[in-house]
Every structure is written in C-alpha cells, then in structure tokens.
Design a protein around this motif. Sequence first.
Motif, PDB file in Angstrom:
ATOM      1  N   THR A 255       0.831  -1.196   0.000  1.00  0.00           N
ATOM      2  CA  THR A 255       0.000   0.000   0.000  1.00  0.00           C
ATOM      3  C   THR A 255       0.868   1.251   0.000  1.00  0.00           C
ATOM      4  O   THR A 255       1.868   1.311   0.707  1.00  0.00           O
ATOM      5  CB  THR A 255      -0.870   0.002   1.273  1.00  0.00           C
ATOM      6  OG1 THR A 255      -1.602  -1.228   1.296  1.00  0.00           O
ATOM      7  CG2 THR A 255      -1.820   1.176   1.308  1.00  0.00           C
TER       8      THR A 255
ATOM      9  N   THR B 244      -0.187  -2.305   6.728  1.00  0.00           N
ATOM     10  CA  THR B 244      -1.105  -1.206   7.054  1.00  0.00           C
ATOM     11  C   THR B 244      -2.136  -1.665   8.088  1.00  0.00           C
ATOM     12  O   THR B 244      -2.551  -0.879   8.927  1.00  0.00           O
ATOM     13  CB  THR B 244      -1.792  -0.667   5.785  1.00  0.00           C
ATOM     14  OG1 THR B 244      -2.194  -1.771   4.975  1.00  0.00           O
ATOM     15  CG2 THR B 244      -0.872   0.221   4.995  1.00  0.00           C
TER      16      THR B 244
ATOM     17  N   ASP C  16      -5.512  -7.498   4.312  1.00  0.00           N
ATOM     18  CA  ASP C  16      -6.033  -7.153   2.982  1.00  0.00           C
ATOM     19  C   ASP C  16      -7.069  -8.179   2.517  1.00  0.00           C
ATOM     20  O   ASP C  16      -6.948  -9.374   2.796  1.00  0.00           O
ATOM     21  CB  ASP C  16      -4.880  -7.085   1.963  1.00  0.00           C
ATOM     22  CG  ASP C  16      -3.824  -6.058   2.357  1.00  0.00           C
ATOM     23  OD1 ASP C  16      -3.437  -6.028   3.535  1.00  0.00           O
ATOM     24  OD2 ASP C  16      -3.378  -5.295   1.486  1.00  0.00           O
TER      25      ASP C  16
HETATM   26  N1  GLN Z   1      -1.204  -3.902   1.766  1.00  0.00           N
HETATM   27  C1  GLN Z   1      -0.610  -4.116   3.054  1.00  0.00           C
HETATM   28  C2  GLN Z   1       0.546  -3.171   3.266  1.00  0.00           C
HETATM   29  O1  GLN Z   1       1.078  -2.652   2.352  1.00  0.00           O
HETATM   30  C3  GLN Z   1      -0.185  -5.565   3.248  1.00  0.00           C
HETATM   31  C4  GLN Z   1       0.852  -6.048   2.320  1.00  0.00           C
HETATM   32  C5  GLN Z   1       1.385  -7.442   2.622  1.00  0.00           C
HETATM   33  O2  GLN Z   1       1.135  -7.979   3.686  1.00  0.00           O
HETATM   34  N2  GLN Z   1       2.100  -8.037   1.733  1.00  0.00           N
HETATM   35  O3  GLN Z   1       0.942  -2.949   4.370  1.00  0.00           O
END
Ligand code: GLN
Length: 258
Positions: A97, A150, A193
Amino acid sequence: MKKFIKILCVIMSVAMVVSLASCGSSSDDDTLTMATNANFPPYEYKEGENFKGIDVEIATAIAEKLGKKLEIADVEFGSIIGGVQSGKYDMGMAGMTVTDERKKSVNFSTTYATGIQSVIVKSGSKVKSVDDISTMVKEGGKIGVQQDTTGDIYASDTEENGGYGENNVIRYKNGADAVQALVSDKVGCVIIDNEPAKSFVAANKGLEILQTEFTVEDYAIAIAKDNDDLLKDINKALDELKKDGTIDKIVDKYIPSK
Ligand code: GLN
C-alpha cells in the motif's frame, strides 16, 4: 622463448577470467530483483519452489519489457522497504500500500491494483461489524495482524487516531500465522487485505470476512529514491501493460469474480 610464451598465455588467460568475473557484477544490469513476502495469496505465494501470483506475473511482464531477468527474494514484509532503500533489491512488490510514511523512504510507481483492509472473524463471533472491535478489545480480546503492514499500522494506532492501541494488537510474521492465531482463539479478529483474507478463509473452516470494509488502499511498486531511471522505466511498462489489457488479464486469472 617457448616457456616465456607459455607463461604469457597463462597470465593472459588469468587476466581474461578476472575481467569476465568483474563483468559478472555489472551483469546485475540484466537482472531485476524484486523483494516480496510470498505469503500473500493471490498476489504472491509459493507452489513448491515456484513463485506464483498477480505481483509475480506483473513483475515478470515488466522485466520482459525492460529486457531483464526477474529474480525474486522472499523476505519479511517489514524488511522490503529498507532493502529497496539500500539498493539490495531493485524494487519491492508485495501488495504494498502507498502511504505517506513509506513515501518518505521510497518512491512508488503508479498504482496497479486496489486493496481493501478487511476483518476476519470466527463464524458466530460477537464481532459482527468493525464497530464491535472496540467492545471486543475492552473485554480483553486481541487483534491479530501481519507485522508492519497497514493493518498493523491502523490497528496499533491510538484510539484518538481511530486505532485500538498497541497493547491490544498481536503482530505475526505473516498473514497465515495471524489467521492460525484466530483459529486457535489467541486473537478475536484479524485485520488484513481483502484478497489474502478470502484465500485464508477458503483454506480454513469456520472463518468469515465481515461485510463492512475497514479501508480502501492503492498498491504500487516501491523503488529507491535515487533510482529515477528505474521508476520511469517501470511506470512506462506498467502503463503499456494496463493499456494492452495484460494487467486486467493477470488479475482476472487470480480473482475471477472481478
Ligand atoms: N497492503 C498491506 C501493506 O502494504 C499488506 C501487504 C502485505 O502484507 N504483503 O501494508
């Protein structure tokens, strides 16, 4: 004289080997290294020794356009940005993200996908919507997250900022471990996610995803701040792959309902 020529030949061939070896390091220019965390289906995961997933296929298509060979390093999510910053990897691609905080450390390509933070619970859980998470936490329940994602950042934030406080969050190395903690009742919900959430729910009985979405985010590729050329090349490749329908085709293959 013959002996002298022989010695000269040996010296010359040694010199050639040495110069070839030094060429070897600049042949890195022929390789595009991608740091990822291959525990994030359908974006990246492993089937036996092989890397699979949306990011892996998009990265392969980008590498092809750049005339480079894709090399994948499977590392912890939290070490991707540091590795890209230090030049250890050319790019980080991990359903990552775009956030203002991360933008301080790396540049991001244009967005190639959208993600949603979702909440996974056990079927029949008292947590029926995002609003119930604070009650769960007040009653001593914990929130499981994948470290440094995130989901972790939102959940660990203070209450005033819309989070639940660090003390109420348990961080796991990857999403699969967080989901196992939910299965064994160590946590009351997992924030992660949406697409990986779907894969984890499909693979584990008795789990479900709450209807209410937590937040919507953009995924992009992380590139070192001093690597403007690569940023330009990757954005150009992404643009072409979007226009000719390649990205849609790859996403449709892994997320058929879309
Ligand atoms: N989209 C989330 C982030 O960027 C999780 C990404 C992931 O766990 N690979 O933090």
